[in-house]
Design an enzyme around this catalytic site. Structure first.
Site, mmCIF file in Angstrom:
data_model
loop_
_atom_site.group_PDB
_atom_site.id
_atom_site.type_symbol
_atom_site.label_atom_id
_atom_site.label_comp_id
_atom_site.label_asym_id
_atom_site.label_seq_id
_atom_site.Cartn_x
_atom_site.Cartn_y
_atom_site.Cartn_z
ATOM 1 N N TYR A 60 16.527 61.087 43.650
ATOM 2 C CA TYR A 60 17.979 59.934 43.847
ATOM 3 C C TYR A 60 16.977 59.100 44.442
ATOM 4 O O TYR A 60 17.911 57.911 44.637
ATOM 5 C CB TYR A 60 19.292 60.744 44.909
ATOM 6 C CG TYR A 60 19.824 61.638 44.660
ATOM 7 C CD1 TYR A 60 19.471 62.630 43.367
ATOM 8 C CD2 TYR A 60 20.041 62.793 45.512
ATOM 9 C CE1 TYR A 60 19.929 63.202 42.761
ATOM 10 C CE2 TYR A 60 20.771 63.502 45.339
ATOM 11 C CZ TYR A 60 20.626 63.804 43.894
ATOM 12 O OH TYR A 60 21.108 65.263 43.483
ATOM 13 N N LEU A 87 33.356 68.375 42.049
ATOM 14 C CA LEU A 87 34.818 68.013 41.703
ATOM 15 C C LEU A 87 34.462 66.869 40.058
ATOM 16 O O LEU A 87 35.554 65.988 39.969
ATOM 17 C CB LEU A 87 35.333 66.553 42.524
ATOM 18 C CG LEU A 87 35.502 66.717 44.146
ATOM 19 C CD1 LEU A 87 35.615 65.457 44.523
ATOM 20 C CD2 LEU A 87 36.474 68.560 44.404
ATOM 21 N N ILE A 97 28.812 70.430 47.349
ATOM 22 C CA ILE A 97 28.651 69.138 48.419
ATOM 23 C C ILE A 97 29.019 68.315 47.151
ATOM 24 O O ILE A 97 28.430 67.588 47.062
ATOM 25 C CB ILE A 97 26.769 69.291 47.837
ATOM 26 C CG1 ILE A 97 26.104 69.607 46.216
ATOM 27 C CG2 ILE A 97 26.220 69.945 49.001
ATOM 28 C CD1 ILE A 97 24.814 69.126 46.510
ATOM 29 N N SER A 124 30.017 61.685 48.108
ATOM 30 C CA SER A 124 30.899 59.910 48.448
ATOM 31 C C SER A 124 29.818 59.192 49.538
ATOM 32 O O SER A 124 29.467 59.542 50.291
ATOM 33 C CB SER A 124 32.427 60.721 49.071
ATOM 34 O OG SER A 124 33.878 59.185 49.577
ATOM 35 N N ASN A 166 37.438 65.209 52.718
ATOM 36 C CA ASN A 166 36.463 66.227 52.031
ATOM 37 C C ASN A 166 36.564 67.908 52.560
ATOM 38 O O ASN A 166 36.253 68.514 52.016
ATOM 39 C CB ASN A 166 35.764 66.296 51.183
ATOM 40 C CG ASN A 166 35.588 65.289 50.026
ATOM 41 O OD1 ASN A 166 36.943 65.411 49.664
ATOM 42 N ND2 ASN A 166 34.887 64.580 49.499
#
Length: 472
Positions: A230, A367, A409, A412, A421
């Protein structure tokens, strides 16, 4: 002469033994390192040879250890016959006889050839531990760089030495899906509690990750997920530091997860993660993909557990076959398998498979992932359940994850969404609603994995990596 040489070797090359204290009572792992005659066994410090200061020695890459300490620590027995200069080791129903200065040993009466002859210093027995460990079905690994040897009594071997519990209907069941929804945690197979809702940081920049992690910790999150791939571990670390410096949390309250990319499946990759995060340890480290030398990567993580750099180990994106390969060599079973999981791809077979190892599933794309989130939010079933509870579709999906036994997890960089959340513990989906959610499963993932070179190159473009996984 051999006695003198051995004494000199002991003086020059001393070891310390550090134990990886495992919560599971069916195993022990001992790690010996140069320069100290002390050891810790299941977290308790002890001398290798009490009162004498004896330490292990090394001969090339063949490990010569004071076997009495190892054998007795792992519940075996050793006898030394001064007249015949023979050591007899017993463990379970097996016996090994080794005569000093001889390269022939006897295992249960059968002659075996040693690659290193035994050495004796007084009545303390120095023997080739690899031969002994393999005959007694223990694991043994030698790390040339760290100059350490790891000895592990395996699950199957250890279980035979432990009295069987009284038979009950569920004596061996793990029940990994039984989350504590009041505390918001699940007990992992290593005895540690892990939060079941966390903040994901995939695609976030360093700056975004710092803010998101800080906001999440301020809102009550205690699980943070990042990865080498990441390229935002430094930002995550800064967000953690901000929250700690402001007294919002203590380090021990946070469960930090990161993942190694295949090109960094080694001790150097682990150290690089810790350095970027600015942490002395992480609570969970995963192998990000079943690519590269993931066997070596898993062993490196197990070594790091013993060194206190990692508390829990796991996998990401491993299917059942690849997971099985890890279990063939693992001395610490994976605590987590992080895979794509959402209402349209529920991984029920994977959950059943993992349950036998006490491994919990963790959902990335909980999601639906970027590009598919709204598709799930607009689903009539999900939207209807949301309306009934006066909650958002996102909250319904996340609550479903928790009740279905998936750690979630969601990622956002929107402070309002981050707060929303985690507001999942003031309502509950009914059995009927859970059944409706189960009916949404299509069995088709959005992410198909890296099946060819073009997909790997696509990931490189998205994540700023080259095809081999190195940062550009």
């Amino acid at each position: 002469m051999k006695k003198s040489v051995s004494i000199l070797l002991v003086i020059v090359m001393c070891f310390c033994l550090i134990a990886c204290a495992q919560a599971d009572e069916l195993r022990q792992t001992l790690i010996m390192t140069i320069n100290s005659p002390t050891m810790t066994v299941d977290g308790v410090s002890a001398e290798v040879d009490p009162g004498r200061g004896t330490a292990p020695i090394i001969s090339n890459d063949r490990t010569i250890l004071p076997v009495r300490a190892v054998i007795e620590a792992l519940d075996g027995a050793i006898e030394w016959d001064e007249i015949s200069r023979t050591a007899t080791l017993t463990y379970g129903g097996d016996a090994i006889d080794l005569a000093i200065d001889s390269t022939t040993a006897y295992f249960n009466g059968e002659p075996q050839t040693l690659d290193v002859a035994p050495v004796i210093i007084d009545d303390r027995t120095y023997l080739p531990i690899r031969f002994i460990a393999e005959r007694f079905n223990w694991g043994v690994e030698w790390n040339e760089t760290a100059r350490t040897v790891t000895i592990t009594r395996t699950y199957e071997d250890a279980s035979a030495k432990i009295e069987e519990p009284e038979e009950t209907p569920d004596a061996e069941a793990v029940h990994t899906n039984e989350f504590d929804l009041e505390k918001g945690v699940v007990l992992l197979n290593n005895g540690l509690e892990m939060p079941i809702i966390g903040i994901g940081t995939f695609t976030l920049t360093d700056e975004q990750a710092e803010d998101s992690v800080y906001w999440a910790l301020s809102d009550g999150y205690r699980l943070i997920d990042t990865a080498t791939a990441y390229n935002n571990e430094e930002g995550v670390g800064r967000g953690i530091k901000r929250a700690i410096d402001e007294g919002i949390v203590n380090r021990e309250d946070i469960f930090v997860t990161t993942k190694l990319w295949p090109s960094a499946y080694n001790s150097e990759g682990i150290d690089a993660c810790l350095e970027k995060l600015g942490l002395e340890y992480v609570d969970l480290m995963l192998l990000h993909q079943p690519m590269g030398d993931y066997i070596a990567g898993y062993r490196a993580m197990e070594q790091a557990v013993a060194e206190g750099k990692i508390k829990s180990v796991g996998l990401s994106n491993f299917n059942q076959t690849k997971f099985g390969e890890i279990m063939e060599i693992a001395t610490i079973p994976p605590a987590i398998n992080q895979v794509e999981t959402h209402p349209y791809y529920q991984e029920s077979e994977m959950i059943e498979f993992l349950d036998q190892y006490g491994t919990v599933i963790e959902a990335w794309f909980p999601l639906g992932g970027r590009g598919h989130t709204q598709e799930l939010f607009d689903n009539e079933t999900i939207a209807g359940i949301a309306e009934a509870h006066d909650k958002s579709s996102a909250q319904i999906i996340l609550r479903w994850h928790l009740q279905a036994g998936h750690i979630a997890i969601p990622g956002s960089n929107n402070p309002d969404h981050i707060q929303e959340n985690i507001e999942l513990f003031d309502f509950e989906l009914t059995d009927e609603e859970m059944e409706k959610m189960r009916a949404l499963d299509t069995g088709e993932p959005y992410f198909k994995g890296f099946s060819d070179q073009s997909e790997a190159e696509d990931a490189a473009d998205r994540w700023g990596l080259n095809v081999d996984g190195d940062a550009e």
